[in-house]
Motif scaffolding. Structure first.
Motif, PDB file in Angstrom:
ATOM      1  N   GLU A 151      44.737  39.152  39.867  1.00  0.00           N
ATOM      2  CA  GLU A 151      45.344  39.741  38.663  1.00  0.00           C
ATOM      3  C   GLU A 151      46.731  40.290  38.963  1.00  0.00           C
ATOM      4  O   GLU A 151      47.073  40.553  40.112  1.00  0.00           O
ATOM      5  CB  GLU A 151      44.482  40.900  38.151  1.00  0.00           C
ATOM      6  N   SER A 183      55.490  43.859  37.417  1.00  0.00           N
ATOM      7  CA  SER A 183      54.118  43.895  37.922  1.00  0.00           C
ATOM      8  C   SER A 183      54.071  43.445  39.371  1.00  0.00           C
ATOM      9  O   SER A 183      55.026  42.881  39.891  1.00  0.00           O
ATOM     10  CB  SER A 183      53.201  43.004  37.078  1.00  0.00           C
ATOM     11  N   ASP A 207      47.578  41.730  42.529  1.00  0.00           N
ATOM     12  CA  ASP A 207      46.427  42.393  43.138  1.00  0.00           C
ATOM     13  C   ASP A 207      45.253  41.437  43.046  1.00  0.00           C
ATOM     14  O   ASP A 207      44.636  41.305  41.986  1.00  0.00           O
ATOM     15  CB  ASP A 207      46.118  43.708  42.425  1.00  0.00           C
ATOM     16  N   VAL A 240      49.131  43.615  38.038  1.00  0.00           N
ATOM     17  CA  VAL A 240      49.021  45.003  37.616  1.00  0.00           C
ATOM     18  C   VAL A 240      50.408  45.455  37.180  1.00  0.00           C
ATOM     19  O   VAL A 240      51.370  45.346  37.951  1.00  0.00           O
ATOM     20  CB  VAL A 240      48.510  45.918  38.753  1.00  0.00           C
ATOM     21  N   GLY A 260      49.429  50.102  34.900  1.00  0.00           N
ATOM     22  CA  GLY A 260      48.013  50.038  35.251  1.00  0.00           C
ATOM     23  C   GLY A 260      47.262  48.932  34.525  1.00  0.00           C
ATOM     24  O   GLY A 260      46.172  48.552  34.947  1.00  0.00           O
ATOM     25  N   SER A 261      47.834  48.397  33.437  1.00  0.00           N
ATOM     26  CA  SER A 261      47.185  47.289  32.724  1.00  0.00           C
ATOM     27  C   SER A 261      47.106  46.081  33.645  1.00  0.00           C
ATOM     28  O   SER A 261      47.973  45.873  34.497  1.00  0.00           O
ATOM     29  CB  SER A 261      47.976  46.905  31.469  1.00  0.00           C
ATOM     30  N   ARG A 262      46.047  45.287  33.452  1.00  0.00           N
ATOM     31  CA  ARG A 262      45.825  44.101  34.285  1.00  0.00           C
ATOM     32  C   ARG A 262      45.650  42.867  33.406  1.00  0.00           C
ATOM     33  O   ARG A 262      45.036  42.943  32.352  1.00  0.00           O
ATOM     34  CB  ARG A 262      44.560  44.282  35.119  1.00  0.00           C
TER      35      ARG A 262
END
Length: 182
Positions: free
Chosen positions: A41, A35, A38, A43, A61-63
């Motif tokens: 969070e 990851s 961002d 990502v 794309g999961s956060r």
């Protein structure tokens, strides 16, 4: 291919990256993820899934909140202290579990420990029954550009066992990827 990525595998570096993630997952028998940070969070960029250890499905794309995840903590620890504190101060620190750190000073102390030891361990702060260990991923210039982790069921007596079980393999993958990350 088991690794899910949010970008098509076009270049040699990305193929090397995906191959390394798959190999690590196969070697340790656990899911592995990468990851980036961002704002407040993390990502997910890529994931090699072995078995599902979280109730939520994670994919590129999961956060998740950075302050309570192993990858988030290694990424925050790589920031200058004042910048990391600003991210923590801007974060929603509502506890996800009873084990979640919610005090900004405690989180900053944990980031100092992560910075000193070069890895982060999370013990059921994101979800009960889930532990994870993460290391930073550095590019060819030595800058932290992402984080690599494995998440496992909390079956060991204590979270410190993750160091013995997985840290060496994570660090080998970390070193290998440093040659291909821009």
């Amino acid at each position: 291919e088991r690794v899910q990525s949010d970008q098509p595998s076009q270049n040699t570096n990305e193929r090397e990256f995906r191959k390394a993630l798959d190999q690590l997952s196969d070697q340790i028998g656990q899911s592995t993820s990468v990851s980036i940070l961002d704002d407040t969070e993390i990502v997910y960029l890529a994931r090699a899934a072995q078995k599902r250890v979280m109730s939520i499905g994670l994919m590129p794309g999961s956060r998740l909140p950075a302050h309570c995840t192993s990858m988030g903590r290694v990424l925050l620890a790589a920031l200058p202290e004042a910048q990391a504190r600003a991210v923590i101060d801007a974060s929603n620190l509502a506890p996800r579990t009873a084990m979640s750190l919610t005090d900004p000073d405690q989180i900053m102390a944990e980031l100092a420990r992560v910075r000193a030891q070069g890895y982060a361990i999370i013990d059921q702060e994101v979800e009960i029954g889930l532990r994870s260990i993460a290391v930073p991923l550095l590019n060819t210039r030595g800058a932290v550009v992402a984080a690599l982790n494995t998440g496992v069921s909390a079956v060991q007596e204590d979270a410190g066992a993750l160091v013995t079980l997985y840290l060496d393999r994570l660090r080998r993958t970390q070193a290998g990827l440093a040659r291909v990350l821009p």
